[in-house]
Design an enzyme around this catalytic site. Structure first.
Site, PDB file in Angstrom:
ATOM      1  CB  CYS A   4      -0.923   0.015   1.208  1.00  0.00           C
ATOM      2  SG  CYS A   4      -1.808   1.590   1.387  1.00  0.00           S
ATOM      3  CB  CYS A   7       0.734   1.450   4.354  1.00  0.00           C
ATOM      4  SG  CYS A   7      -0.934   1.045   4.916  1.00  0.00           S
ATOM      5  CG  ASP A  30      -2.355  14.710  -5.132  1.00  0.00           C
ATOM      6  OD1 ASP A  30      -3.328  14.045  -4.734  1.00  0.00           O
ATOM      7  OD2 ASP A  30      -1.768  14.474  -6.216  1.00  0.00           O
ATOM      8  CG  HIS A  46      -4.599  -0.378   4.839  1.00  0.00           C
ATOM      9  ND1 HIS A  46      -4.068   0.285   3.752  1.00  0.00           N
ATOM     10  CD2 HIS A  46      -5.586  -1.161   4.348  1.00  0.00           C
ATOM     11  CE1 HIS A  46      -4.692  -0.091   2.651  1.00  0.00           C
ATOM     12  NE2 HIS A  46      -5.621  -0.981   2.981  1.00  0.00           N
ATOM     13  CG  ASN A  85     -12.285  10.693  -5.584  1.00  0.00           C
ATOM     14  OD1 ASN A  85     -13.299  11.378  -5.701  1.00  0.00           O
ATOM     15  ND2 ASN A  85     -11.099  11.126  -5.969  1.00  0.00           N
ATOM     16  N   GLY A  91     -13.579   7.205  -8.773  1.00  0.00           N
ATOM     17  CA  GLY A  91     -12.245   7.694  -9.116  1.00  0.00           C
ATOM     18  C   GLY A  91     -11.185   7.418  -8.070  1.00  0.00           C
ATOM     19  CG  HIS A  98      -6.812   9.275  -0.401  1.00  0.00           C
ATOM     20  ND1 HIS A  98      -6.912   7.937  -0.764  1.00  0.00           N
ATOM     21  CD2 HIS A  98      -7.086   9.982  -1.519  1.00  0.00           C
ATOM     22  CE1 HIS A  98      -7.212   7.858  -2.057  1.00  0.00           C
ATOM     23  NE2 HIS A  98      -7.331   9.088  -2.527  1.00  0.00           N
ATOM     24  CG  HIS A 100      -8.333  14.325  -2.927  1.00  0.00           C
ATOM     25  ND1 HIS A 100      -7.284  14.260  -3.822  1.00  0.00           N
ATOM     26  CD2 HIS A 100      -8.922  13.096  -2.971  1.00  0.00           C
ATOM     27  CE1 HIS A 100      -7.239  13.070  -4.379  1.00  0.00           C
ATOM     28  NE2 HIS A 100      -8.224  12.329  -3.876  1.00  0.00           N
TER      29      HIS A 100
HETATM   30  P1  AMP Z   1      -7.636   9.132  -5.644  1.00  0.00           P
HETATM   31  O1  AMP Z   1      -7.662   9.146  -7.143  1.00  0.00           O
HETATM   32  O2  AMP Z   1      -8.809   9.803  -4.995  1.00  0.00           O
HETATM   33  O3  AMP Z   1      -7.407   7.732  -5.111  1.00  0.00           O
HETATM   34  O4  AMP Z   1      -6.402  10.019  -5.226  1.00  0.00           O
HETATM   35  C1  AMP Z   1      -5.098   9.512  -5.155  1.00  0.00           C
HETATM   36  C2  AMP Z   1      -4.191  10.710  -5.197  1.00  0.00           C
HETATM   37  O5  AMP Z   1      -2.905  10.302  -4.731  1.00  0.00           O
HETATM   38  C3  AMP Z   1      -3.987  11.328  -6.571  1.00  0.00           C
HETATM   39  O6  AMP Z   1      -4.397  12.685  -6.552  1.00  0.00           O
HETATM   40  C4  AMP Z   1      -2.479  11.174  -6.809  1.00  0.00           C
HETATM   41  O7  AMP Z   1      -1.945  12.278  -7.478  1.00  0.00           O
HETATM   42  C5  AMP Z   1      -1.952  11.058  -5.408  1.00  0.00           C
HETATM   43  N1  AMP Z   1      -0.703  10.347  -5.247  1.00  0.00           N
HETATM   44  C6  AMP Z   1      -0.384   9.111  -5.686  1.00  0.00           C
HETATM   45  N2  AMP Z   1       0.848   8.759  -5.294  1.00  0.00           N
HETATM   46  C7  AMP Z   1       1.321   9.810  -4.559  1.00  0.00           C
HETATM   47  C8  AMP Z   1       2.532  10.059  -3.864  1.00  0.00           C
HETATM   48  N3  AMP Z   1       3.523   9.165  -3.834  1.00  0.00           N
HETATM   49  N4  AMP Z   1       2.673  11.245  -3.219  1.00  0.00           N
HETATM   50  C9  AMP Z   1       1.677  12.157  -3.247  1.00  0.00           C
HETATM   51  N5  AMP Z   1       0.498  11.979  -3.878  1.00  0.00           N
HETATM   52  C10 AMP Z   1       0.333  10.818  -4.534  1.00  0.00           C
END
Ligand code: AMP
Length: 112
Positions: A4, A7, A30, A46, A85, A91, A98, A100
């Site tokens: 993950c 994680c 992000d 988790h 999401n 999405g 998480h 946003h």
């Molecule tokens: P979601 O599409 O709602 O699952 O959002 C996942 C978010 O995680 C996206 O906006 C990605 O840009 C972000 N993301 C993925 N990997 C990383 C990372 N290593 N560091 C920061 N953000 C990340």
């Protein structure tokens, strides 16, 4: 949880640009910001998605919603959008719960 990415970020095994951290919650920027400020706030434990919030883990989620206004205050913004999401159709690409937090521009309603 093995494999993950969030994680691993929470454990410090993958670097992130941190905005806030305590024993239960991590907030980090992000990688692909959708607004001038775009922060992800996660429980360190988790939880795969919002459907897995239970009476046993919901205190950490409540804590997230105490932390978010503190982050906003610390970063100097009052107006923001919080997005979760939940599931593929919504999405969700990372299967670790998480939220946003987006700020610094106008947002339309309804969302696309
Ligand atoms: P979601 O599409 O709602 O699952 O959002 C996942 C978010 O995680 C996206 O906006 C990605 O840009 C972000 N993301 C993925 N990997 C990383 C990372 N290593 N560091 C920061 N953000 C990340």
């Amino acid at each position: 949880m093995d494999n993950c990415i969030f994680c691993k970020i929470a454990a410090g095994e993958i670097p992130s640009r941190k905005a806030y951290e305590d024993d239960r919650v991590l907030a980090f920027y992000d990688l692909e910001p959708q607004a001038p400020t775009h922060i992800l706030v996660i429980p360190k434990q988790h939880i795969a998605w919002a459907n897995d919030i239970t009476p046993e883990n919901s205190a950490d989620i409540a804590h997230i919603f105490e932390v978010i206004p503190q982050i906003a205050k610390d970063l100097g913004f009052t107006d923001y959008r919080i997005i979760n999401n939940c599931g593929d159709q919504a999405g969700q690409s990372v299967k670790h719960l998480h939220f946003h937090v987006l700020s610094g521009r106008d947002f339309t309603w309804p969302p696309g």
